[in-house]
Design an enzyme around this catalytic site. Structure first.
Site: not given
Ligand SMILES: *[C@@H]1O[C@H](CO)[C@@H](O)[C@H](O)[C@H]1NC(C)=O
Ligand SMILES: *[C@@H]1O[C@H](CO)[C@@H](O)[C@H](O)[C@H]1NC(C)=O
Length: 403
Positions: A189, A343, A373
């Site tokens: 991320s 995501d 995610h």
């Protein structure tokens, strides 16, 4: 009795209504994700309320989650774990206990959390680093870079960059028994964003002699220009990262000034002067057809030049590595990119994969159709899901084979 039952029924219905969120059909054990999502939503509501009342910054409330997940550095049978500093930046260090035949591999790991929250000491990240160290018999340096809103770009980048640069010195590598030819950066991320930015920046730094062997980017955030990509539209309310939270993270990386957040929410934050950068995030050209689905590409709508002047960071490739020109991508090391179908950041990763391939960078692009995610860190109870275990073992397997 009847009234009590009725109350109980209404209360349960309200709880169920609150907890319920639509989860794509191909996700196994959806109720686990639903519960986590409800917990996150509750925290989000608390954060909003606290901010409105002037009690705390939104991110300070979200940080409570990192705090409840904190585990102290504890060594186990395979790994010595300590919190220390490298180059003045806090890190959690994982040193294998097993004897090595020769020099070891090393992973510089950057955790996620939107540049605002998270820490190397969260249970899930601690577990990931421990497994990485034990599985690869590798030294793992998990960096506790400074966070927004107290610190904005480029502090987060500079913290991870200075740890990387410090670690890559031959004297430091030999102190830890690390093979200079087998070091990588990795992150998930916002940490994937930092890893990609560090890998690019190292190519331009004549002071660094050691080259990275590989980079591993787990559902990375890579661009600030178009926050309305098909993946943003398709997954705008997906747990655990909604579009509005991602926009908040991005804007908070540069400033707490709400005007940037508002402009980003309506995707009108880039002035016409920087319009040429849109070629690097043009999903019409960079996404495969199966992800374009029935989305229709429209040309960017430009915003006022004032924001870009005040907060130029959002146009900087060190914050948005997808904005680097092709010549800058060419020297990058072999790359692993994991993207997840459900995501908002999916298309960032997919477009980077397209661009790296075009630049001739050896690439493994793994796309999880049933992924969302954060999936890779859903590996310990109560949040362990089959998809998390599968993605983590693929990632570790890739490192085992390529690092
Ligand atoms: C230590 O390593 C062994 C062998 O690789 C493994 O079976 C065990 O699960 C590891 N222990 C921990 C705590 O990771
Ligand atoms: C995006 O790509 C399409 C072709 O796929 C092209 O027609 C369009 O002009 C491009 N837009 C920008 C801003 O680069």
């Amino acid at each position: 009795m009847g009234a009590k039952l009725l109350c109980l029924f209404i209360a349960s219905a309200l709880v169920a209504y609150y907890i319920y969120s639509p989860i794509p059909e191909n996700i196994e054990e959806p109720w686990k994700l639903m519960l986590t999502s409800a917990a996150f939503r509750t925290l989000g509501h608390m954060a909003e309320a606290a901010e409105r009342l002037g009690l705390a910054h939104y991110m300070d409330v979200l940080m409570l989650f990192s705090a409840t997940e904190y585990v102290a550095p504890t060594s186990d049978e395979n790994t010595t774990v300590t919190d220390t500093e490298l180059s003045g930046v806090a890190v959690r260090l994982y040193l294998p206990k097993k004897p090595a035949d020769g020099l070891r591999r090393a992973v510089l790991f950057f955790h996620g959390g939107g540049w605002c929250v998270g820490s190397a000491g969260m249970k899930s990240y601690d577990l990931l680093s421990r497994r990485t160290s034990s599985h690869l018999n590798a030294v793992v340096v998990s960096v506790n870079y400074r966070l927004a809103p107290r610190y904005h770009f480029p502090v987060q980048f500079e913290d991870v960059y200075s740890v990387t640069k410090f670690f890559l010195q031959s004297s430091v590598l030999s102190q830890y028994g690390v093979d200079p030819q087998r070091v990588c950066v990795a992150g998930d991320s916002a940490g994937g964003n930092l890893a990609a930015a560090v890998a690019q920046q190292l190519l331009e730094d004549s002071e660094v002699k050691t080259k990275l062997k590989v980079q591993a980017l787990i559902y990375p955030a890579l661009q600030t220009l178009d926050l309305n990509l098909p993946s943003y539209q398709q997954n705008q309310n997906m747990p655990i990262l909604s579009k509005s939270l991602m926009v908040r993270f991005w804007s908070e990386y540069f400033t707490s000034d709400p005007s940037l957040r508002e402009a980003m929410s309506s995707n009108r934050h880039v002035p016409a002067k920087w319009g040429h950068l849109f070629q690097f995030v043009n999903w019409s050209a960079l996404l495969p057809d199966q992800l374009k689905k029935d989305h229709v590409y429209t040309s960017p709508v430009f915003g006022s030049p004032a924001l870009a002047k005040k907060y130029p960071g959002f146009l900087d490739p060190r914050a948005a590595p997808l904005l680097a020109a092709e010549a800058q991508l060419r020297g990058l090391p072999p790359t692993y990119i994991l993207t997840c179908e459900h995501d908002v950041l999916r298309d960032d990763g997919v477009m980077y994969a397209t661009r790296l391939r075009a630049a001739g960078v050896p690439l493994t692009h793994e796309h999880a159709e049933d992924g969302f995610h954060g999936a890779l860190i859903f590996v310990s109870s109560p949040n362990d899901m089959p998809v998390g275990h599968r993605l983590m073992s693929r990632y570790l397997q890739w490192l085992e084979e390529h690092l």
